[in-house]
Design a protein around this motif. Sequence first.
Motif, PDB file in Angstrom:
ATOM      1  N   SER A 272       9.438   5.502  -0.182  1.00 38.09           N
ATOM      2  CA  SER A 272       8.485   6.130   0.730  1.00 38.09           C
ATOM      3  C   SER A 272       7.911   7.407   0.127  1.00 38.09           C
ATOM      4  O   SER A 272       6.711   7.668   0.237  1.00 38.09           O
ATOM      5  CB  SER A 272       9.157   6.443   2.062  1.00 38.09           C
ATOM      6  N   ALA A 273       8.750   8.187  -0.509  1.00 39.19           N
ATOM      7  CA  ALA A 273       8.269   9.410  -1.159  1.00 39.19           C
ATOM      8  C   ALA A 273       7.378   9.075  -2.352  1.00 39.19           C
ATOM      9  O   ALA A 273       6.377   9.753  -2.597  1.00 39.19           O
ATOM     10  CB  ALA A 273       9.446  10.266  -1.599  1.00 39.19           C
ATOM     11  N   ALA A 274       7.733   8.019  -3.082  1.00 43.19           N
ATOM     12  CA  ALA A 274       6.949   7.636  -4.260  1.00 43.19           C
ATOM     13  C   ALA A 274       5.588   7.071  -3.884  1.00 43.19           C
ATOM     14  O   ALA A 274       4.676   7.058  -4.703  1.00 43.19           O
ATOM     15  CB  ALA A 274       7.727   6.609  -5.083  1.00 43.19           C
ATOM     16  N   ALA A 275       5.421   6.628  -2.656  1.00 44.70           N
ATOM     17  CA  ALA A 275       4.147   6.043  -2.224  1.00 44.70           C
ATOM     18  C   ALA A 275       3.091   7.096  -1.923  1.00 44.70           C
ATOM     19  O   ALA A 275       1.911   6.766  -1.818  1.00 44.70           O
ATOM     20  CB  ALA A 275       4.376   5.170  -0.998  1.00 44.70           C
ATOM     21  N   CYS A 276       3.470   8.358  -1.815  1.00 42.96           N
ATOM     22  CA  CYS A 276       2.506   9.414  -1.450  1.00 42.96           C
ATOM     23  C   CYS A 276       1.446   9.630  -2.522  1.00 42.96           C
ATOM     24  O   CYS A 276       0.254   9.719  -2.207  1.00 42.96           O
ATOM     25  CB  CYS A 276       3.240  10.714  -1.159  1.00 42.96           C
ATOM     26  N   ALA A 277       1.818   9.732  -3.781  1.00 46.74           N
ATOM     27  CA  ALA A 277       0.846   9.971  -4.853  1.00 46.74           C
ATOM     28  C   ALA A 277      -0.146   8.812  -4.982  1.00 46.74           C
ATOM     29  O   ALA A 277      -1.357   9.054  -5.056  1.00 46.74           O
ATOM     30  CB  ALA A 277       1.555  10.237  -6.171  1.00 46.74           C
ATOM     31  N   PRO A 278       0.293   7.549  -4.982  1.00 44.35           N
ATOM     32  CA  PRO A 278      -0.681   6.456  -5.033  1.00 44.35           C
ATOM     33  C   PRO A 278      -1.599   6.419  -3.803  1.00 44.35           C
ATOM     34  O   PRO A 278      -2.731   5.950  -3.913  1.00 44.35           O
ATOM     35  CB  PRO A 278       0.177   5.195  -5.102  1.00 44.35           C
ATOM     36  N   LEU A 279      -1.142   6.908  -2.672  1.00 38.96           N
ATOM     37  CA  LEU A 279      -2.024   6.983  -1.503  1.00 38.96           C
ATOM     38  C   LEU A 279      -3.179   7.939  -1.763  1.00 38.96           C
ATOM     39  O   LEU A 279      -4.333   7.647  -1.426  1.00 38.96           O
ATOM     40  CB  LEU A 279      -1.244   7.439  -0.266  1.00 38.96           C
ATOM     41  N   VAL A 280      -2.899   9.069  -2.370  1.00 42.55           N
ATOM     42  CA  VAL A 280      -3.945  10.040  -2.699  1.00 42.55           C
ATOM     43  C   VAL A 280      -4.887   9.459  -3.749  1.00 42.55           C
ATOM     44  O   VAL A 280      -6.112   9.573  -3.632  1.00 42.55           O
ATOM     45  CB  VAL A 280      -3.325  11.371  -3.174  1.00 42.55           C
ATOM     46  N   VAL A 281      -4.331   8.814  -4.774  1.00 42.25           N
ATOM     47  CA  VAL A 281      -5.152   8.184  -5.812  1.00 42.25           C
ATOM     48  C   VAL A 281      -6.037   7.105  -5.192  1.00 42.25           C
ATOM     49  O   VAL A 281      -7.226   6.989  -5.525  1.00 42.25           O
ATOM     50  CB  VAL A 281      -4.269   7.596  -6.938  1.00 42.25           C
TER      51      VAL A 281
ATOM     52  N   LEU B  17       0.810  -2.040   7.764  1.00 41.27           N
ATOM     53  CA  LEU B  17       0.998  -2.382   6.353  1.00 41.27           C
ATOM     54  C   LEU B  17       0.106  -3.553   5.952  1.00 41.27           C
ATOM     55  O   LEU B  17      -0.475  -3.554   4.866  1.00 41.27           O
ATOM     56  CB  LEU B  17       2.468  -2.704   6.071  1.00 41.27           C
ATOM     57  N   VAL B  18      -0.050  -4.516   6.841  1.00 41.51           N
ATOM     58  CA  VAL B  18      -0.929  -5.651   6.560  1.00 41.51           C
ATOM     59  C   VAL B  18      -2.381  -5.190   6.460  1.00 41.51           C
ATOM     60  O   VAL B  18      -3.104  -5.554   5.532  1.00 41.51           O
ATOM     61  CB  VAL B  18      -0.780  -6.748   7.632  1.00 41.51           C
ATOM     62  N   CYS B  19      -2.816  -4.354   7.401  1.00 44.01           N
ATOM     63  CA  CYS B  19      -4.202  -3.863   7.384  1.00 44.01           C
ATOM     64  C   CYS B  19      -4.482  -3.017   6.148  1.00 44.01           C
ATOM     65  O   CYS B  19      -5.541  -3.144   5.529  1.00 44.01           O
ATOM     66  CB  CYS B  19      -4.495  -3.053   8.648  1.00 44.01           C
ATOM     67  N   VAL B  20      -3.555  -2.168   5.778  1.00 40.33           N
ATOM     68  CA  VAL B  20      -3.732  -1.345   4.584  1.00 40.33           C
ATOM     69  C   VAL B  20      -3.736  -2.233   3.341  1.00 40.33           C
ATOM     70  O   VAL B  20      -4.529  -2.030   2.421  1.00 40.33           O
ATOM     71  CB  VAL B  20      -2.634  -0.261   4.492  1.00 40.33           C
ATOM     72  N   GLY B  21      -2.872  -3.221   3.313  1.00 38.05           N
ATOM     73  CA  GLY B  21      -2.822  -4.128   2.161  1.00 38.05           C
ATOM     74  C   GLY B  21      -4.107  -4.904   1.992  1.00 38.05           C
ATOM     75  O   GLY B  21      -4.631  -5.038   0.877  1.00 38.05           O
ATOM     76  N   ILE B  22      -4.656  -5.403   3.076  1.00 40.00           N
ATOM     77  CA  ILE B  22      -5.894  -6.169   2.999  1.00 40.00           C
ATOM     78  C   ILE B  22      -7.083  -5.247   2.769  1.00 40.00           C
ATOM     79  O   ILE B  22      -7.910  -5.475   1.891  1.00 40.00           O
ATOM     80  CB  ILE B  22      -6.094  -7.011   4.278  1.00 40.00           C
ATOM     81  N   GLY B  23      -7.168  -4.178   3.550  1.00 38.93           N
ATOM     82  CA  GLY B  23      -8.333  -3.300   3.483  1.00 38.93           C
ATOM     83  C   GLY B  23      -8.397  -2.440   2.250  1.00 38.93           C
ATOM     84  O   GLY B  23      -9.415  -2.389   1.557  1.00 38.93           O
ATOM     85  N   ALA B  24      -7.322  -1.758   1.952  1.00 39.14           N
ATOM     86  CA  ALA B  24      -7.350  -0.783   0.856  1.00 39.14           C
ATOM     87  C   ALA B  24      -7.095  -1.409  -0.497  1.00 39.14           C
ATOM     88  O   ALA B  24      -7.533  -0.876  -1.502  1.00 39.14           O
ATOM     89  CB  ALA B  24      -6.319   0.313   1.102  1.00 39.14           C
ATOM     90  N   ALA B  25      -6.406  -2.507  -0.532  1.00 36.79           N
ATOM     91  CA  ALA B  25      -6.037  -3.073  -1.826  1.00 36.79           C
ATOM     92  C   ALA B  25      -6.833  -4.333  -2.171  1.00 36.79           C
ATOM     93  O   ALA B  25      -7.546  -4.363  -3.174  1.00 36.79           O
ATOM     94  CB  ALA B  25      -4.540  -3.355  -1.853  1.00 36.79           C
ATOM     95  N   LEU B  26      -6.738  -5.348  -1.359  1.00 33.81           N
ATOM     96  CA  LEU B  26      -7.370  -6.620  -1.706  1.00 33.81           C
ATOM     97  C   LEU B  26      -8.887  -6.553  -1.664  1.00 33.81           C
ATOM     98  O   LEU B  26      -9.556  -7.046  -2.571  1.00 33.81           O
ATOM     99  CB  LEU B  26      -6.855  -7.727  -0.785  1.00 33.81           C
TER     100      LEU B  26
END
Length: 185
Positions: free
Chosen positions: A48-57, A125-134
């Motif tokens: 969870s802590a490691a996910a913060c930097a990729p969120l900003v990127v 998590l599903v919405c972020v995965g589809i919207g922000a990534a895919l």
Amino acid sequence: RVTTPRGRWVGGVHAICNVDTGECRRWEDIDCTQTLDATACERCKVQSAAACAPLVVALVTYLFFGLNTWKRYTRRDSNQVKVMSCFAGLFAGLNFLAVLVAYWKTCVRFQALQDDREGSIGVGLVCVGIGAALLKALGGTLHMLLPVERRAAEGPLKGTAGVQTELGEILDAPGVVGATRITSH
């Protein structure tokens, strides 16, 4: 979302919340040695802590992706704009998708494999995965397939005017016989 004998829990990037009581605690405040499964808790806390930097990127590259898409749409296209659109879409989208998969494997799936627990991916998590990534990776792929369009008023590519002038001077020079000048319309 994870269901344990101690209640239903929802974990996020900054906190974990008990759905039954409404109590939320920040990850920094949780002592994993006091939980039922210290290993699972620690893995999820680190991920969870490691996910913060990729969120900003992901946010910054999404803004650049939007800007470069707008430039291409409004006919201010160039090779640099295309490359940056592809990079922002493909690299950042797939990188963020990898972060989400790692989060799912450490915080959701690992919990679901334990005894007396159920785990599932939340709607967020599903919405972020589809919207922000895919969708971002799909957009980068589409940018890669689209050619760079130049406006008709631009004429020749920048930097080639000097070459054309020098070539014209060579063809017009005294002593050059039989040279054919090709002009474009």
